[in-house]
Design a protein around this motif. Structure first.
Motif, PDB file in Angstrom:
ATOM      1  N   ARG A 150       0.770  -1.273   0.091  1.00 33.72           N
ATOM      2  CA  ARG A 150       0.012   0.027  -0.036  1.00 33.72           C
ATOM      3  C   ARG A 150       0.784   1.305  -0.106  1.00 33.72           C
ATOM      4  O   ARG A 150       0.496   2.344  -0.583  1.00 33.72           O
ATOM      5  CB  ARG A 150      -0.880  -0.007   1.118  1.00 33.72           C
ATOM      6  CG  ARG A 150      -2.097  -0.938   1.298  1.00 33.72           C
ATOM      7  CD  ARG A 150      -3.270  -0.738   2.049  1.00 33.72           C
ATOM      8  NE  ARG A 150      -2.822  -0.613   3.438  1.00 33.72           N
ATOM      9  CZ  ARG A 150      -2.736  -1.591   4.254  1.00 33.72           C
ATOM     10  NH1 ARG A 150      -2.850  -2.727   3.823  1.00 33.72           N
ATOM     11  NH2 ARG A 150      -2.397  -1.470   5.488  1.00 33.72           N
ATOM     12  N   ALA A 151       1.862   1.101   0.684  1.00 28.56           N
ATOM     13  CA  ALA A 151       2.956   2.336   0.778  1.00 28.56           C
ATOM     14  C   ALA A 151       3.312   2.697  -0.848  1.00 28.56           C
ATOM     15  O   ALA A 151       3.415   3.856  -1.183  1.00 28.56           O
ATOM     16  CB  ALA A 151       4.010   2.105   1.828  1.00 28.56           C
ATOM     17  N   ILE A 152       3.771   1.588  -1.608  1.00 28.74           N
ATOM     18  CA  ILE A 152       4.103   1.532  -2.722  1.00 28.74           C
ATOM     19  C   ILE A 152       3.380   2.509  -3.711  1.00 28.74           C
ATOM     20  O   ILE A 152       3.311   3.203  -4.635  1.00 28.74           O
ATOM     21  CB  ILE A 152       4.733   0.307  -3.361  1.00 28.74           C
ATOM     22  CG1 ILE A 152       6.072  -0.058  -2.802  1.00 28.74           C
ATOM     23  CG2 ILE A 152       5.057   0.534  -4.809  1.00 28.74           C
ATOM     24  CD1 ILE A 152       6.402  -1.511  -3.069  1.00 28.74           C
ATOM     25  N   ILE A 196      11.495   4.093  -5.861  1.00 25.51           N
ATOM     26  CA  ILE A 196      10.706   3.263  -5.074  1.00 25.51           C
ATOM     27  C   ILE A 196      11.665   2.734  -3.729  1.00 25.51           C
ATOM     28  O   ILE A 196      10.997   2.656  -2.579  1.00 25.51           O
ATOM     29  CB  ILE A 196       9.778   2.228  -5.788  1.00 25.51           C
ATOM     30  CG1 ILE A 196       9.080   2.919  -6.772  1.00 25.51           C
ATOM     31  CG2 ILE A 196       9.039   1.577  -4.632  1.00 25.51           C
ATOM     32  CD1 ILE A 196       8.159   1.833  -7.513  1.00 25.51           C
ATOM     33  N   VAL A 197      12.649   2.168  -4.205  1.00 25.86           N
ATOM     34  CA  VAL A 197      13.497   1.588  -3.049  1.00 25.86           C
ATOM     35  C   VAL A 197      14.128   2.560  -2.282  1.00 25.86           C
ATOM     36  O   VAL A 197      13.853   2.538  -0.997  1.00 25.86           O
ATOM     37  CB  VAL A 197      14.777   1.012  -3.748  1.00 25.86           C
ATOM     38  CG1 VAL A 197      15.924   0.636  -2.562  1.00 25.86           C
ATOM     39  CG2 VAL A 197      14.487  -0.420  -4.360  1.00 25.86           C
ATOM     40  N   ALA A 198      14.373   3.684  -2.754  1.00 24.64           N
ATOM     41  CA  ALA A 198      14.793   4.858  -1.975  1.00 24.64           C
ATOM     42  C   ALA A 198      13.797   5.563  -0.941  1.00 24.64           C
ATOM     43  O   ALA A 198      13.977   5.668   0.142  1.00 24.64           O
ATOM     44  CB  ALA A 198      15.468   6.033  -2.726  1.00 24.64           C
ATOM     45  N   GLU A 199      12.494   5.637  -1.555  1.00 22.49           N
ATOM     46  CA  GLU A 199      11.521   6.258  -0.841  1.00 22.49           C
ATOM     47  C   GLU A 199      10.606   5.207   0.073  1.00 22.49           C
ATOM     48  O   GLU A 199      10.271   5.830   1.000  1.00 22.49           O
ATOM     49  CB  GLU A 199      10.588   6.848  -1.919  1.00 22.49           C
ATOM     50  CG  GLU A 199      11.213   8.000  -2.810  1.00 22.49           C
ATOM     51  CD  GLU A 199       9.973   8.700  -3.493  1.00 22.49           C
ATOM     52  OE1 GLU A 199       9.362   9.259  -2.894  1.00 22.49           O
ATOM     53  OE2 GLU A 199      10.334   8.934  -4.650  1.00 22.49           O
ATOM     54  N   SER A 200      10.873   4.068  -0.267  1.00 26.06           N
ATOM     55  CA  SER A 200      10.018   3.245   0.806  1.00 26.06           C
ATOM     56  C   SER A 200      11.071   2.456   1.763  1.00 26.06           C
ATOM     57  O   SER A 200      10.463   2.258   2.721  1.00 26.06           O
ATOM     58  CB  SER A 200       9.310   2.073  -0.310  1.00 26.06           C
ATOM     59  OG  SER A 200      10.683   1.234  -0.433  1.00 26.06           O
ATOM     60  N   GLY A 201      12.149   2.592   1.558  1.00 24.19           N
ATOM     61  CA  GLY A 201      13.104   1.941   2.883  1.00 24.19           C
ATOM     62  C   GLY A 201      13.308   0.512   2.778  1.00 24.19           C
ATOM     63  O   GLY A 201      13.934   0.051   3.320  1.00 24.19           O
ATOM     64  N   LEU A 202      12.336   0.012   1.680  1.00 24.33           N
ATOM     65  CA  LEU A 202      12.653  -1.621   1.427  1.00 24.33           C
ATOM     66  C   LEU A 202      13.936  -2.017   0.751  1.00 24.33           C
ATOM     67  O   LEU A 202      14.413  -0.983  -0.148  1.00 24.33           O
ATOM     68  CB  LEU A 202      11.523  -1.798   0.883  1.00 24.33           C
ATOM     69  CG  LEU A 202       9.902  -2.121   1.388  1.00 24.33           C
ATOM     70  CD1 LEU A 202       8.811  -2.430   0.313  1.00 24.33           C
ATOM     71  CD2 LEU A 202       9.903  -2.891   2.484  1.00 24.33           C
ATOM     72  N   THR A 205      11.497  -5.043  -2.734  1.00 22.27           N
ATOM     73  CA  THR A 205      10.751  -4.287  -3.595  1.00 22.27           C
ATOM     74  C   THR A 205      10.382  -4.806  -4.881  1.00 22.27           C
ATOM     75  O   THR A 205       9.061  -4.590  -5.328  1.00 22.27           O
ATOM     76  CB  THR A 205      11.505  -2.814  -4.021  1.00 22.27           C
ATOM     77  OG1 THR A 205      11.920  -2.257  -2.787  1.00 22.27           O
ATOM     78  CG2 THR A 205      10.674  -1.869  -4.671  1.00 22.27           C
ATOM     79  N   SER A 206      11.417  -5.534  -5.442  1.00 21.29           N
ATOM     80  CA  SER A 206      11.060  -6.170  -7.008  1.00 21.29           C
ATOM     81  C   SER A 206       9.836  -7.016  -6.805  1.00 21.29           C
ATOM     82  O   SER A 206       8.857  -7.107  -7.507  1.00 21.29           O
ATOM     83  CB  SER A 206      12.160  -6.627  -7.430  1.00 21.29           C
ATOM     84  OG  SER A 206      12.798  -5.584  -8.359  1.00 21.29           O
ATOM     85  N   LYS A 207      10.014  -7.766  -5.603  1.00 21.20           N
ATOM     86  CA  LYS A 207       8.938  -8.724  -5.291  1.00 21.20           C
ATOM     87  C   LYS A 207       7.525  -8.228  -5.098  1.00 21.20           C
ATOM     88  O   LYS A 207       6.510  -8.538  -5.565  1.00 21.20           O
ATOM     89  CB  LYS A 207       9.477  -9.648  -4.196  1.00 21.20           C
ATOM     90  CG  LYS A 207      10.468 -10.750  -4.449  1.00 21.20           C
ATOM     91  CD  LYS A 207      10.890 -11.616  -3.451  1.00 21.20           C
ATOM     92  CE  LYS A 207      11.822 -11.175  -2.769  1.00 21.20           C
ATOM     93  NZ  LYS A 207      12.344 -12.011  -1.655  1.00 21.20           N
ATOM     94  N   HIS A 208       7.714  -7.067  -4.459  1.00 21.56           N
ATOM     95  CA  HIS A 208       6.205  -6.414  -4.007  1.00 21.56           C
ATOM     96  C   HIS A 208       5.751  -5.998  -5.522  1.00 21.56           C
ATOM     97  O   HIS A 208       4.388  -6.027  -5.741  1.00 21.56           O
ATOM     98  CB  HIS A 208       6.354  -5.461  -3.014  1.00 21.56           C
ATOM     99  CG  HIS A 208       6.487  -5.871  -1.637  1.00 21.56           C
ATOM    100  ND1 HIS A 208       5.626  -6.795  -1.189  1.00 21.56           N
ATOM    101  CD2 HIS A 208       7.322  -5.701  -0.746  1.00 21.56           C
ATOM    102  CE1 HIS A 208       5.853  -7.118   0.106  1.00 21.56           C
ATOM    103  NE2 HIS A 208       6.978  -6.131   0.445  1.00 21.56           N
ATOM    104  N   LEU A 209       6.489  -5.317  -6.189  1.00 20.56           N
ATOM    105  CA  LEU A 209       6.072  -4.881  -7.502  1.00 20.56           C
ATOM    106  C   LEU A 209       5.592  -6.061  -8.363  1.00 20.56           C
ATOM    107  O   LEU A 209       4.512  -5.781  -9.105  1.00 20.56           O
ATOM    108  CB  LEU A 209       7.311  -4.242  -8.154  1.00 20.56           C
ATOM    109  CG  LEU A 209       7.518  -2.934  -7.659  1.00 20.56           C
ATOM    110  CD1 LEU A 209       8.890  -2.144  -8.179  1.00 20.56           C
ATOM    111  CD2 LEU A 209       6.608  -1.864  -7.849  1.00 20.56           C
TER     112      LEU A 209
END
Lengths: 121, 121
Positions: free
Chosen positions: B16-18, B32-38, B43-47
């Motif tokens: 949801r954050a993404i 997205i990595v930078a802003e989400s902190g993941l 991140t790739s998996k969530h995407l």
DNA sequence: AGGGGATATTCCTTGACTGGAATATAGCCA
DNA sequence: TGGCTATATTCCAGTCAAGGAATATCCCCT
């Protein structure tokens, strides 16, 4: 905060089915068991999760417990959705709102993007 | 059908954050990595999950992949929500619409009660 | 072609959630 | 009180999703 348990609660299809049942009106656990096809313990457990998420409230009527929807969390979901709604409204406009003008359904055009049926899942 | 993966996709807070990030505009994976902190793999998996749910689409720009929101599934969520919205609108009315009198809305058009708050999670 | 950056994909471990069966609890009625 | 009905809870085993680390893949540039 409550968001977390709210989404988690609605993530389960059985739970959404129960919520859909309760949309038609309050139900006792026994009725929910009968209409959902779930086992009684499983139903109770799902109801517990829904209760924890604030989605339902219980009224104790003799030995049975009658569950009913609590609209508040749904409103919360709606609030979460609001910014996105603007987005897809905009894109619908971009696609040409003209297509929506034909509210009739001509035979041979099954492109129903948005139904208004009851949630079936 | 797609409902299942849609709810499952949005059940995760990170996802949801993404999605909330992408609401502000398209982003590359690195951003997205930078802003989400993941982490990057996470991140790739969530995407990937979001992609499978149809919530995002990818545009390949050189070596980087730019993700953007796809409004359609959000609309689907909105459709699911519609019957419930009636419910809590009704209960709001029952609580006394008079409290809202300070607003400027003409009566008989309660179609847009929702605010434009950003999704906070 | 080789190097390097950006992104995706495995492998593995761990934790959470689910369902079933059995059991416990609570409230009613004779 | 005893028994019956309705609902909740525990225990257990199976399943599935998530994160981390390492690695593979793709694409550009020189």
């Amino acid at each position: 905060m409550s968001n977390a348990s709210l989404w988690a609660a609605l993530a389960d299809p059985h739970r959404r089915a129960i919520v859909a049942l309760l949309l038609e009106g309050p139900r006792s656990v026994g009725e929910i068991v009968a209409e959902s096809g779930l086992s009684q313990p499983s139903t109770s457990k799902h109801l517990k999760v829904l209760r924890a998420a604030g989605l339902v409230r219980v009224r104790q009527d003799a030995q049975r417990r009658v569950y009913a929807l609590d609209p508040a969390p749904i409103a919360e979901l709606d609030a979460w959705l609001a910014p996105y709604r603007k987005l897809w409204n905009a894109s619908l406009d971009a696609l040409g709102r003209r297509l929506d003008e034909t509210s009739q359904d001509p035979p041979g055009d099954p492109s129903d993007v948005t139904e208004e049926t009851a949630p079936k899942d």
